[in-house]
Design a protein around this motif. Structure first.
Motif, PDB file in Angstrom:
ATOM      1  N   THR A  74       1.191  -1.217  -0.052  1.00 47.58           N
ATOM      2  CA  THR A  74      -0.066  -0.377  -0.149  1.00 47.58           C
ATOM      3  C   THR A  74       0.899   1.293  -0.001  1.00 47.58           C
ATOM      4  O   THR A  74       2.002   1.362   1.016  1.00 47.58           O
ATOM      5  N   THR A  75       0.470   2.021  -1.008  1.00 45.04           N
ATOM      6  CA  THR A  75       1.392   3.342  -0.485  1.00 45.04           C
ATOM      7  C   THR A  75       0.513   4.330  -0.408  1.00 45.04           C
ATOM      8  O   THR A  75      -0.426   4.430   0.077  1.00 45.04           O
ATOM      9  N   LEU A  76       0.587   5.574  -0.650  1.00 45.66           N
ATOM     10  CA  LEU A  76       0.085   6.418  -0.251  1.00 45.66           C
ATOM     11  C   LEU A  76      -1.392   7.142  -0.935  1.00 45.66           C
ATOM     12  O   LEU A  76      -2.225   6.923  -0.048  1.00 45.66           O
ATOM     13  N   GLU A  77      -0.994   6.366  -2.136  1.00 42.37           N
ATOM     14  CA  GLU A  77      -2.602   6.818  -2.861  1.00 42.37           C
ATOM     15  C   GLU A  77      -2.970   5.991  -3.012  1.00 42.37           C
ATOM     16  O   GLU A  77      -4.258   5.799  -3.139  1.00 42.37           O
ATOM     17  N   GLY A  78      -2.882   4.466  -2.812  1.00 38.49           N
ATOM     18  CA  GLY A  78      -3.849   3.827  -1.502  1.00 38.49           C
ATOM     19  C   GLY A  78      -4.055   3.910  -0.568  1.00 38.49           C
ATOM     20  O   GLY A  78      -5.572   2.784  -0.466  1.00 38.49           O
ATOM     21  N   LEU A  79      -4.290   4.219   0.294  1.00 37.06           N
ATOM     22  CA  LEU A  79      -4.763   4.768   1.630  1.00 37.06           C
ATOM     23  C   LEU A  79      -5.610   5.333   2.249  1.00 37.06           C
ATOM     24  O   LEU A  79      -6.443   4.870   2.382  1.00 37.06           O
ATOM     25  N   GLY A  80      -6.786   6.316   0.632  1.00 31.66           N
ATOM     26  CA  GLY A  80      -7.482   6.703   1.235  1.00 31.66           C
ATOM     27  C   GLY A  80      -7.204   7.469  -0.918  1.00 31.66           C
ATOM     28  O   GLY A  80      -6.426   7.305  -1.400  1.00 31.66           O
ATOM     29  N   THR A  81      -8.345   8.000  -0.952  1.00 31.42           N
ATOM     30  CA  THR A  81      -8.726   8.615  -1.773  1.00 31.42           C
ATOM     31  C   THR A  81      -8.914  10.286  -1.750  1.00 31.42           C
ATOM     32  O   THR A  81      -9.353  10.563  -0.564  1.00 31.42           O
ATOM     33  N   LEU A  82      -9.439  10.737  -2.648  1.00 31.12           N
ATOM     34  CA  LEU A  82      -9.496  12.307  -2.806  1.00 31.12           C
ATOM     35  C   LEU A  82     -10.591  12.530  -2.014  1.00 31.12           C
ATOM     36  O   LEU A  82     -11.286  13.589  -1.026  1.00 31.12           O
ATOM     37  N   GLU A  83     -12.179  11.963  -2.477  1.00 23.25           N
ATOM     38  CA  GLU A  83     -13.761  11.642  -2.223  1.00 23.25           C
ATOM     39  C   GLU A  83     -13.223  11.625  -0.133  1.00 23.25           C
ATOM     40  O   GLU A  83     -14.585  11.495   0.015  1.00 23.25           O
ATOM     41  N   ALA A  84     -12.751  10.342   0.095  1.00 26.42           N
ATOM     42  CA  ALA A  84     -12.734   9.690   1.182  1.00 26.42           C
ATOM     43  C   ALA A  84     -10.846   9.603   1.809  1.00 26.42           C
ATOM     44  O   ALA A  84     -10.471   8.022   1.560  1.00 26.42           O
ATOM     45  N   PRO A  85     -10.498  10.606   2.286  1.00 25.84           N
ATOM     46  CA  PRO A  85      -8.944  10.273   2.920  1.00 25.84           C
ATOM     47  C   PRO A  85      -8.914   9.239   3.608  1.00 25.84           C
ATOM     48  O   PRO A  85     -10.095   9.398   4.732  1.00 25.84           O
ATOM     49  N   HIS A  86      -7.826   8.833   4.203  1.00 23.32           N
ATOM     50  CA  HIS A  86      -6.963   8.160   5.504  1.00 23.32           C
ATOM     51  C   HIS A  86      -7.874   9.321   6.239  1.00 23.32           C
ATOM     52  O   HIS A  86      -7.143  10.513   6.202  1.00 23.32           O
ATOM     53  N   PRO A  87      -8.034   8.648   6.934  1.00 21.95           N
ATOM     54  CA  PRO A  87      -8.374   9.721   8.979  1.00 21.95           C
ATOM     55  C   PRO A  87      -6.689  10.200   8.965  1.00 21.95           C
ATOM     56  O   PRO A  87      -6.846  11.747   9.335  1.00 21.95           O
ATOM     57  N   VAL A  88      -5.287   9.906   8.403  1.00 27.67           N
ATOM     58  CA  VAL A  88      -4.415  10.427   8.933  1.00 27.67           C
ATOM     59  C   VAL A  88      -4.397  11.492   7.576  1.00 27.67           C
ATOM     60  O   VAL A  88      -3.632  12.772   7.829  1.00 27.67           O
ATOM     61  N   GLN A  89      -4.713  11.050   6.606  1.00 25.95           N
ATOM     62  CA  GLN A  89      -4.363  11.935   5.207  1.00 25.95           C
ATOM     63  C   GLN A  89      -5.288  13.395   5.683  1.00 25.95           C
ATOM     64  O   GLN A  89      -4.632  14.449   5.358  1.00 25.95           O
ATOM     65  N   GLN A  90      -6.757  13.500   6.314  1.00 29.75           N
ATOM     66  CA  GLN A  90      -7.098  14.578   6.870  1.00 29.75           C
ATOM     67  C   GLN A  90      -7.073  15.643   7.357  1.00 29.75           C
ATOM     68  O   GLN A  90      -6.641  17.101   7.859  1.00 29.75           O
ATOM     69  N   ALA A  91      -6.150  14.900   8.976  1.00 29.77           N
ATOM     70  CA  ALA A  91      -5.281  15.062   9.729  1.00 29.77           C
ATOM     71  C   ALA A  91      -4.895  16.167   9.376  1.00 29.77           C
ATOM     72  O   ALA A  91      -4.178  16.914   9.921  1.00 29.77           O
ATOM     73  N   PHE A  92      -3.690  15.665   8.181  1.00 34.66           N
ATOM     74  CA  PHE A  92      -1.989  16.252   7.852  1.00 34.66           C
ATOM     75  C   PHE A  92      -3.007  17.555   7.384  1.00 34.66           C
ATOM     76  O   PHE A  92      -2.528  18.616   7.576  1.00 34.66           O
ATOM     77  N   ILE A  93      -4.088  17.551   6.841  1.00 37.07           N
ATOM     78  CA  ILE A  93      -4.720  18.527   5.579  1.00 37.07           C
ATOM     79  C   ILE A  93      -4.728  19.797   7.037  1.00 37.07           C
ATOM     80  O   ILE A  93      -4.321  20.518   7.032  1.00 37.07           O
ATOM     81  N   ASP A  94      -5.734  19.342   7.554  1.00 36.66           N
ATOM     82  CA  ASP A  94      -6.290  19.677   8.584  1.00 36.66           C
ATOM     83  C   ASP A  94      -5.801  20.984   9.652  1.00 36.66           C
ATOM     84  O   ASP A  94      -6.266  21.913   9.711  1.00 36.66           O
TER      85      ASP A  94
END
Length: 163
Positions: A74-94
């Protein structure tokens, strides 16, 4: 020509004609055009190339592609999607936990692996897990806040020293 190798990357079966000792990072970036994992040091020291092998954070620059056979990559691209980011991805954005972004792949992938096995880590556990992911831009406070947010807590709740 090398015999084709079968990999499962981000849930998709892939056939690649590469040498078994080729670094997984090269296959991901050059053959599969996945740009989440970065080439940083090439020695497994900086963490920019981190991917998950069966959910375990792994340095892909020092991992031969043969080590990924029969395993889930699993790479960063497979962790989540633009529509549904992984909670860690969303937290990094927030938390705006990136400046140049070079370390972000390793920080996110390492944090996601940590939270998968320990959903409520203390600040000390987060720091220990991320200690070998290098960031030169100084977003350490924001990164710590992002992992806290992804773990469902904010600030220091007595589990470790404040950032």
């Amino acid at each position: 020509m090398a015999d084709p190798l079968s990999l499962v990357v981000n849930g998709q079966p892939r056939q690649l004609a590469v040498a078994a000792d080729t670094p997984l990072l090269y296959v991901l970036r050059n053959d599969l055009q996945l740009n989440g994992p970065k080439f940083g040091c090439g020695l497994g020291e900086c963490g920019a190339c981190t991917v998950h092998l069966d959910g375990v954070a792994t340095r892909s620059c020092i991992t031969p592609v043969s080590a990924a056979l029969g395993r889930q990559v699993t790479t960063l691209e497979g962790l989540g999607t633009l529509e549904a980011p992984h909670p860690v991805q969303q937290a990094f954005i927030d938390e705006q936990a990136a400046q140049c972004g070079y370390c972000t792949n390793g920080m996110v992938m390492t944090s996601a692996a940590l939270l998968a096995r320990n959903p409520k880590p203390s600040d000390d556990e987060i720091r220990q897990e991320l200690a070998y992911n290098l960031c030169r831009c100084g977003t350490h406070i924001e990164i710590l806040n992002a992992v806290r947010r992804a773990a469902g807590r904010s600030g220091d709740d007595g589990q470790g020293s404040p950032a």
